[in-house]
Scaffold this active site. Structure first.
Site, short mmCIF file in Angstrom:
data_model
loop_
_atom_site.label_atom_id
_atom_site.label_comp_id
_atom_site.label_asym_id
_atom_site.label_seq_id
_atom_site.Cartn_x
_atom_site.Cartn_y
_atom_site.Cartn_z
N HIS A 43 -9.90 11.28 -24.02
CA HIS A 43 -9.29 12.56 -23.38
C HIS A 43 -9.46 13.83 -23.87
CE1 HIS A 43 -5.50 13.95 -21.06
NE2 HIS A 43 -5.60 14.82 -21.90
N GLU A 44 -9.40 13.81 -25.14
CA GLU A 44 -9.99 15.16 -25.88
C GLU A 44 -11.49 15.40 -25.66
OE1 GLU A 44 -7.38 17.00 -26.66
OE2 GLU A 44 -5.99 15.67 -26.35
N HIS B 90 -11.93 17.22 -22.35
CA HIS B 90 -11.58 18.74 -22.49
C HIS B 90 -12.91 19.26 -22.99
CE1 HIS B 90 -7.76 18.53 -20.91
NE2 HIS B 90 -7.15 17.49 -21.98
N ASP C 53 -1.45 18.73 -18.84
CA ASP C 53 -2.42 19.60 -18.04
C ASP C 53 -2.19 19.87 -16.58
OD1 ASP C 53 -4.15 19.31 -20.50
OD2 ASP C 53 -4.39 17.31 -20.15
#
Length: 374
Positions: free
Chosen positions: A137-138, A141, A213
């Site tokens: 997930h990170e 980004h 988000d």
């Protein structure tokens, strides 16, 4: 109030910390990550003034050679003088607890994380599968932020739980900006979508970790359509945001446009979000090798900086943008407060944990606030 650190700490610190301002400790309301959300917050004082304030509060403290107050000032948009004083005190406390005789850059990094998001939660135990989801997930980004030409460059990525976050991707603006171009906002939406799209690409399923988000993206897209005239269908009109009127025990929601206009605005918001989501998928597929390398590095080291993200993307065959847009392309930061609140903040992507009291079905995912992604 002023408090001394005690004889032992004072000896170890060797004059590192002359005094500690207790206003910044546990009793204070924490500073929000999206500083634009704070009603009545003062306008950003600017990077030059922040640099001068940091110099004043650091004057009586011993700084290591790796501390660059210009970088610290650039990474604290939206902070007031009191916030900056608290930041220096927190950094000094981290240094003293580590038995050092000077404040290092790493102490300022930890202090900023604490001021912005709260203390690190070392006691939180995550399963290996949860860590993998958070890492990808990170990484999603971070990869989007690194390769998009108008996105602010990545400063740091971590999958360590901090405050309400399970993982954090932090972007810092290159320059002080006060207006926001449409292409910058569109790239910002793609970066926000990066965590969710990365989960979908890698695992074939999405989690609840992208809640923050999605909330931020939807509000940002709505401002584009209803307030900033960035929809050709709605045209050059500013309808303003929905208002709230308090009547007795209830809040009555009001708006200054018709139901038909509201429907058109909703359709345009959906169009914008789906278009940027599609762009995000294209970006991540094109940089899949870099995505895997960044996620693997996070699982091994837990925290990596922006330079390492760029190196890994390059190693995977990608080309980082380096955060260099045309002059005037980039505002300092784009929080939920939007363009008309230029005080900004260090743009943080957090994965939120489940707020079981209010959202019993929401599980911990990956992103800056489950309670983390951002």
């Amino acid at each position: 109030a002023v408090a001394l650190l005690g004889e032992d700490a004072e000896v170890r610190g060797a004059g590192l910390l002359a005094e500690v301002d207790e206003r910044g400790r546990e009793g204070n309301v924490p500073i929000g990550v999206h500083r634009g959300e704070r009603e009545g917050a003062p306008a950003d004082i600017g990077v030059e003034r922040r640099r001068a304030i940091l110099a004043v509060h650091s004057k009586s403290k011993r700084l290591a050679a790796d501390v660059d107050l210009d970088v610290v000032a650039r990474g604290t948009p939206g902070m007031s003088g009191a916030d900056l004083a608290n930041l220096v005190n927190e950094a000094a406390l981290f240094a003293v607890r580590a038995g050092q005789d000077e404040i290092r850059n790493a102490d300022f990094e930890q202090a900023r994380d604490r001021v912005l998001m709260g203390a690190r939660r070392d006691s939180m135990a995550l399963s290996e599968s949860e860590k993998e989801v958070i890492a990808y997930h990170e990484a999603g980004h971070a990869v989007c932020a690194a390769v998009l030409p108008q996105a602010d460059p990545v400063h740091k990525v971590t999958i360590l739980p901090i405050g309400m976050a399970l993982g954090v991707t932090q972007q810092l603006p290159v320059d002080e900006r006060h207006i926001y171009r449409q292409d910058y906002i569109q790239d910002s939406l793609v970066v926000r979508m990066g965590g969710r799209c990365a989960e979908e690409l890698v695992f074939g399923v999405i989690s609840t970790g992208a809640n923050n988000d999605l909330v931020g993206s939807t509000e940002l897209a709505r401002k584009m359509v209803a307030e900033w005239g960035m929809s050709s269908r709605v045209g050059p009109m500013a309808w303003g945001s929905n208002g709230q009127v308090f009547l007795g025990e209830d809040l009555i929601h009001t708006r200054d446009y018709s139901d038909e206009t509201a429907r058109v605005i909703d359709e345009e918001v959906e169009r914008i979000l789906r278009e940027q989501e599609d762009r995000c998928r294209v970006v991540l597929r094109a940089h899949r090798n870099g995505l895997d390398l960044v996620a693997r590095a996070l699982l091994e080291r837990e925290t990596i900086d922006g330079a390492e993200v760029n190196r890994l993307i390059t190693l995977g065959g990608g080309v980082p943008a380096g955060g260099n847009g045309d002059a005037g392309d980039e505002p300092r930061a784009l929080g939920l407060g939007g363009i008309d609140h230029p005080r900004g903040e260090a743009h943080l992507h957090r994965l939120r944990l489940a707020d079981r009291a209010r959202q019993p079905l929401r599980a911990a995912g990956a992103g800056q606030q489950p309670e983390l992604h951002f």
